[in-house]
Every structure is written in C-alpha cells, then in structure tokens.
Design a protein around this motif. Structure first.
Motif, PDB file in Angstrom:
ATOM      1  N   SER A 186     -50.052 126.843  10.493  1.00  0.00           N
ATOM      2  CA  SER A 186     -49.163 125.991  11.293  1.00  0.00           C
ATOM      3  C   SER A 186     -48.657 124.802  10.496  1.00  0.00           C
ATOM      4  CB  SER A 186     -49.911 125.479  12.534  1.00  0.00           C
ATOM      5  OG  SER A 186     -51.007 124.655  12.152  1.00  0.00           O
ATOM      6  N   ALA A 187     -49.190 124.587   9.292  1.00  0.00           N
ATOM      7  CA  ALA A 187     -48.794 123.432   8.488  1.00  0.00           C
ATOM      8  C   ALA A 187     -47.325 123.526   8.079  1.00  0.00           C
ATOM      9  CB  ALA A 187     -49.680 123.345   7.239  1.00  0.00           C
ATOM     10  N   PRO A 188     -46.683 122.379   7.841  1.00  0.00           N
ATOM     11  CA  PRO A 188     -45.278 122.385   7.445  1.00  0.00           C
ATOM     12  C   PRO A 188     -45.039 123.278   6.226  1.00  0.00           C
ATOM     13  CG  PRO A 188     -45.989 120.157   7.946  1.00  0.00           C
ATOM     14  CD  PRO A 188     -47.214 121.007   7.990  1.00  0.00           C
ATOM     15  N   GLY A 189     -43.955 124.059   6.294  1.00  0.00           N
ATOM     16  CA  GLY A 189     -43.625 124.953   5.199  1.00  0.00           C
ATOM     17  C   GLY A 189     -44.275 126.310   5.294  1.00  0.00           C
ATOM     18  N   GLY A 190     -45.128 126.505   6.284  1.00  0.00           N
ATOM     19  CA  GLY A 190     -45.814 127.784   6.416  1.00  0.00           C
ATOM     20  C   GLY A 190     -44.892 128.924   6.799  1.00  0.00           C
ATOM     21  N   GLY A 191     -43.883 128.606   7.601  1.00  0.00           N
ATOM     22  CA  GLY A 191     -42.962 129.637   8.057  1.00  0.00           C
ATOM     23  C   GLY A 191     -43.372 130.210   9.398  1.00  0.00           C
ATOM     24  N   ASP A 192     -42.702 131.307   9.774  1.00  0.00           N
ATOM     25  CA  ASP A 192     -42.955 131.888  11.097  1.00  0.00           C
ATOM     26  C   ASP A 192     -43.449 133.327  11.006  1.00  0.00           C
ATOM     27  OD1 ASP A 192     -40.669 133.131  10.243  1.00  0.00           O
ATOM     28  OD2 ASP A 192     -39.450 132.604  11.998  1.00  0.00           O
ATOM     29  N   ILE A 216     -53.627 128.214  12.804  1.00  0.00           N
ATOM     30  CA  ILE A 216     -52.666 129.306  12.675  1.00  0.00           C
ATOM     31  C   ILE A 216     -51.369 128.931  13.390  1.00  0.00           C
ATOM     32  CG2 ILE A 216     -53.295 130.609  14.763  1.00  0.00           C
ATOM     33  CD1 ILE A 216     -53.180 133.148  12.912  1.00  0.00           C
ATOM     34  N   ASN A 217     -50.228 129.471  12.916  1.00  0.00           N
ATOM     35  CA  ASN A 217     -48.971 129.114  13.567  1.00  0.00           C
ATOM     36  C   ASN A 217     -48.863 129.795  14.935  1.00  0.00           C
ATOM     37  OD1 ASN A 217     -48.243 131.789  12.943  1.00  0.00           O
ATOM     38  ND2 ASN A 217     -46.280 131.230  12.051  1.00  0.00           N
ATOM     39  N   ARG A 218     -47.876 129.374  15.711  1.00  0.00           N
ATOM     40  CA  ARG A 218     -47.811 129.810  17.102  1.00  0.00           C
ATOM     41  C   ARG A 218     -47.650 131.327  17.212  1.00  0.00           C
ATOM     42  NH1 ARG A 218     -44.872 130.295  21.844  1.00  0.00           N
ATOM     43  NH2 ARG A 218     -45.716 129.043  23.575  1.00  0.00           N
ATOM     44  N   HIS A 260     -60.976 122.861  16.698  1.00  0.00           N
ATOM     45  CA  HIS A 260     -60.608 121.467  16.408  1.00  0.00           C
ATOM     46  C   HIS A 260     -59.088 121.357  16.423  1.00  0.00           C
ATOM     47  CE1 HIS A 260     -60.768 123.616  12.610  1.00  0.00           C
ATOM     48  NE2 HIS A 260     -60.201 122.624  11.930  1.00  0.00           N
ATOM     49  N   THR A 261     -58.587 120.649  17.407  1.00  0.00           N
ATOM     50  CA  THR A 261     -57.150 120.551  17.610  1.00  0.00           C
ATOM     51  C   THR A 261     -56.833 119.335  18.459  1.00  0.00           C
ATOM     52  OG1 THR A 261     -55.190 121.792  18.327  1.00  0.00           O
ATOM     53  CG2 THR A 261     -57.119 121.936  19.736  1.00  0.00           C
ATOM     54  N   GLY A 262     -55.544 118.983  18.486  1.00  0.00           N
ATOM     55  CA  GLY A 262     -55.018 118.080  19.500  1.00  0.00           C
ATOM     56  C   GLY A 262     -54.130 118.890  20.416  1.00  0.00           C
ATOM     57  N   VAL A 263     -53.533 118.224  21.410  1.00  0.00           N
ATOM     58  CA  VAL A 263     -52.659 118.937  22.341  1.00  0.00           C
ATOM     59  C   VAL A 263     -51.291 118.272  22.385  1.00  0.00           C
ATOM     60  CG1 VAL A 263     -54.528 119.894  23.728  1.00  0.00           C
ATOM     61  CG2 VAL A 263     -53.608 117.657  24.323  1.00  0.00           C
ATOM     62  N   HIS A 301     -49.465 114.402  22.459  1.00  0.00           N
ATOM     63  CA  HIS A 301     -48.751 113.984  21.242  1.00  0.00           C
ATOM     64  C   HIS A 301     -48.240 115.225  20.526  1.00  0.00           C
ATOM     65  CE1 HIS A 301     -47.653 111.650  17.744  1.00  0.00           C
ATOM     66  NE2 HIS A 301     -48.398 112.418  16.962  1.00  0.00           N
ATOM     67  N   ARG A 302     -46.935 115.328  20.388  1.00  0.00           N
ATOM     68  CA  ARG A 302     -46.350 116.494  19.730  1.00  0.00           C
ATOM     69  C   ARG A 302     -46.594 116.421  18.227  1.00  0.00           C
ATOM     70  NH1 ARG A 302     -43.538 119.892  22.527  1.00  0.00           N
ATOM     71  NH2 ARG A 302     -42.600 120.748  20.626  1.00  0.00           N
ATOM     72  N   HIS A 303     -47.164 117.496  17.685  1.00  0.00           N
ATOM     73  CA  HIS A 303     -47.490 117.540  16.270  1.00  0.00           C
ATOM     74  C   HIS A 303     -47.650 118.996  15.874  1.00  0.00           C
ATOM     75  CE1 HIS A 303     -49.681 116.819  12.500  1.00  0.00           C
ATOM     76  NE2 HIS A 303     -49.245 115.573  12.562  1.00  0.00           N
ATOM     77  N   TRP A 304     -47.346 119.326  14.617  1.00  0.00           N
ATOM     78  CA  TRP A 304     -47.459 120.714  14.167  1.00  0.00           C
ATOM     79  C   TRP A 304     -48.883 121.244  14.272  1.00  0.00           C
ATOM     80  CZ3 TRP A 304     -50.911 121.124  10.203  1.00  0.00           C
ATOM     81  CH2 TRP A 304     -51.077 120.022   9.357  1.00  0.00           C
ATOM     82  N   ARG A 305     -49.843 120.359  14.317  1.00  0.00           N
ATOM     83  CA  ARG A 305     -51.247 120.755  14.339  1.00  0.00           C
ATOM     84  C   ARG A 305     -51.773 121.007  15.758  1.00  0.00           C
ATOM     85  NH1 ARG A 305     -55.476 122.349  14.451  1.00  0.00           N
ATOM     86  NH2 ARG A 305     -57.307 121.971  13.157  1.00  0.00           N
ATOM     87  N   ASN A 306     -50.998 120.616  16.767  1.00  0.00           N
ATOM     88  CA  ASN A 306     -51.511 120.604  18.135  1.00  0.00           C
ATOM     89  C   ASN A 306     -51.046 121.810  18.954  1.00  0.00           C
ATOM     90  OD1 ASN A 306     -52.691 118.222  17.387  1.00  0.00           O
ATOM     91  ND2 ASN A 306     -51.268 116.903  18.507  1.00  0.00           N
ATOM     92  N   LEU A 307     -51.803 122.128  19.999  1.00  0.00           N
ATOM     93  CA  LEU A 307     -51.514 123.272  20.861  1.00  0.00           C
ATOM     94  C   LEU A 307     -50.658 122.864  22.048  1.00  0.00           C
ATOM     95  CD1 LEU A 307     -55.013 125.038  21.163  1.00  0.00           C
ATOM     96  CD2 LEU A 307     -53.236 125.399  19.430  1.00  0.00           C
TER      97      LEU A 307
END
Length: 351
Positions: free
Chosen positions: A176-182, A208-210, A230-233, A237-243
């Motif tokens: 899910s990290a920036p640059g990972g792609g889809d 993992i990405n969505r 281990h995550t945020g939501v 707070h919108r973030h690439w790491r959160n669900l």
C-alpha cells in the motif's frame, strides 16, 4: 529473572505516577493486555539492542526506537504480544530464507532465556497457561511473507501470523506504500494465502494495497478469521497506510480483529507526536463501524514510529484506559480491546 517494579502491590501509587484514576489501573491490571505488533527485534538485529536490558528513551527521546524491552513490558503488565521478524526485501530469495531461519532461532533464544518471565506461545491455551503462571506470552510473527517466498514449509507452528507484504512489492503482491501500484495479489500470493490457511497461520493484511487486500479475502478459507495487526483507519485520518470502512467490515465478517497502531503520522498526520486520544479516536471508529468485538491494540512499538507524546513507551500504556473511561466506555469494552478480542480470534483458529 528480569528486574522490574511490580505495580500490582500499590495501585494507588501506580495511578498517581501516571496522573490517572485508580479505576483506570484497576481495569488495566485485571485485563489481558496483548499487543499484536512489537517490532523491537529489528533493533537487536541492526544495533544489538538488548531486549533483556531495561533501556531509557534512547538518543531520540523514544522516537523510532527504545519504546519497549522485556523488563519494561513486564513492569507495564503487557501480558502478551506478537514479536515480529521483519523481512529485508533487498536480500535475494535464498538469502532471505536463510536469514529468516537464523533470525527465528535468535529471537526464540532470547525469549526462551527468560523462562521465569516469558513463555513462547503458539495458541490460546498456551497463552492462558503463561498468563496463569504470571508470564508474558510471546507469540512470534513475520512481517513480509517474502521472508520465505514460496517455501511456506519453513514456517513452523510457532509462527502465529504473516503479513503478506511490507513496504515494498514482492512476488506475492503489492504494497500500500506510495509507488507500489495497483497490482494486487499475484498468483503466487494467492497460493501463499492458501498455504497459510492449511498451516493455520493467520493471514495478516496490514501493508497490502486495497486490491490485494480483497484478492486475499477472496481466496482465504472462509472458516478462518483474517486479521490486520497494525493500522490506522481512514474514517479518522485519510492515509495510504490506513483502512477504509469497507475493509473494516470485511475483516469483521471473517471474525478477525483490527489492531490500531501508535504512529502519530498515521493517526493524525503530526510529525512530532499526537496524544493518546488519537489512538482512542481510531479505536472508536472501529467500534462505531463494526462493533466493539473487533478492535485491538497493534502498537508497532520500535517500528521506527513516533508515538503519542503522552504515551512514548509501553510504561504509559495505562493512560490509554483513562482516555477510554473519559469517553464513558465501560470496563467490558475496554477488556475486549486490550486483549479479549485477540484471544477470541486466536481461539477460533488455534484453541
């Protein structure tokens, strides 16, 4: 034996030292307190950080590292935790597998050398036996399934969960990290999920990405709970790491649990540390979205994170209970979040 202060002998003094109520420490002391992601072993590997020695806040004021060690965990009455072996993605495949075997032996040796205080556990019954004996129940997990690539047979039954990917793409899937792609989960990643199911090792969908998240759920055994340790939501707070909320519901539908982490940047975007209230904001959103049976603690202590400034290390963890009480939460809900929800999930797969 590890040297630590047993605060149970004077709950009033413990509460006063943390500027919280006696009720908060009573609830905390009566709870299973289990963390789903402790990353301290990475500093043992890199810097020789001694997990058996009591440390202070380190050179960076408990930022990034020096948030946890075994004496402080015992003093904080953290009754269980998943100790993580994090994969180095730069290593070539065969070298990674060899390094994993060595790291598993090293971490296990450290934990087992503290037999008076720590028991390595694999399931709910072993954890409860450790708890009854007054010990910390140490589970072992893997961050980055490419630690062994397709050789899942290298994962013995001491491994309780595997995060499929970490901060980089691998032959298993897309981060899910920036640059990972889809790209989602690969065919090898789908086979890997099936292999984890067969071994009754939890599939952990942190990082993992969505698209890969839902790919994994599509092939996972529907009789087994899936977790995010281990995550945020994103509802807070919108973030690439959160669900997002759909992902929260998908995990709850499997009977799994969601561990909320303590990294300030994922909690509210702050760089120098938010407050413990933000952790409770994220836990509250999980509760409001899918119910109180699916929220857990997944700190990511020592995972190069910046913790809340009023909860820099594990020693301040009871303050989290006070923040929950301040919102009118009852003891039963708090007990569930501190450890009960993980134990329910664990017992469903590994009684």
């Amino acid at each position: 034996m590890l040297a630590f202060v047993d605060h149970s002998s004077d709950l009033n003094a413990w509460a006063q030292s943390l500027s919280i109520s006696r009720e908060a420490v009573e609830i905390y002391a009566a709870s299973d307190v289990i963390d789903l992601h402790i990353d301290s072993f990475i500093w043992t590997r890199i810097l020789g950080y001694d997990l058996k020695q009591r440390h202070g806040h380190g050179l960076l004021g408990a930022r990034f590292y020096s948030q946890v060690d075994l004496p402080r965990l015992r003093e904080a009455r953290v009754t269980g935790g998943i100790w993580v072996i994090t994969t180095n993605p730069i290593r070539p495949g065969l070298s990674r597998a060899h390094a994993f075997t060595e790291n598993f032996a090293h971490l296990t040796q450290i934990l087992e050398s503290c037999r008076d205080d720590v028991a390595v556990v694999r399931n709910a019954s072993e954890y409860r036996a450790a708890r009854a004996a007054g010990k910390h129940g140490a589970f072992i997990g893997v961050q980055g399934g490419n630690a062994v690539d397709a050789a899942v047979d290298r994962l013995n039954d001491t491994i309780v969960r595997v995060t499929l990917v970490h901060l980089s793409n691998s032959r298993l899937g897309t981060t899910s990290a920036p640059g990972g792609g889809d790209g989602g989960l690969t065919a090898a990643g789908r086979d890997y999920v099936r292999a984890l199911n067969a071994k009754k090792i939890f599939v952990d969908l942190a990082h993992i990405n969505r698209r890969g998240f839902f790919d994994a759920l599509e092939v996972s055994d529907r009789s087994q709970p899936v977790i995010v340790t281990h995550t945020g939501v994103s509802g807070v707070h919108r973030h690439w790491r959160n669900l997002d909320d759909e992902q929260l519901r998908a995990i709850a539908d499997t009977g799994g649990t969601i561990g909320v982490m303590y990294h300030s940047q994922f909690l509210d975007g702050s760089l120098l540390g938010c407050t413990a209230d933000k952790v409770v904001d994220h836990l509250a959103h999980v509760v409001e979205t899918v119910g109180e049976d699916f929220a857990s603690l997944g700190s990511d202590w020592d995972g190069a994170i910046v913790t809340p400034r009023d909860m820099p290390t594990c020693l301040e963890l009871p303050r989290l209970v006070q923040r929950m009480l301040d919102r009118g939460w009852k003891a039963d809900r708090i007990h569930k979040i501190l450890g009960g929800n993980w134990l329910r999930t664990l017992a469903a797969l590994r009684p």
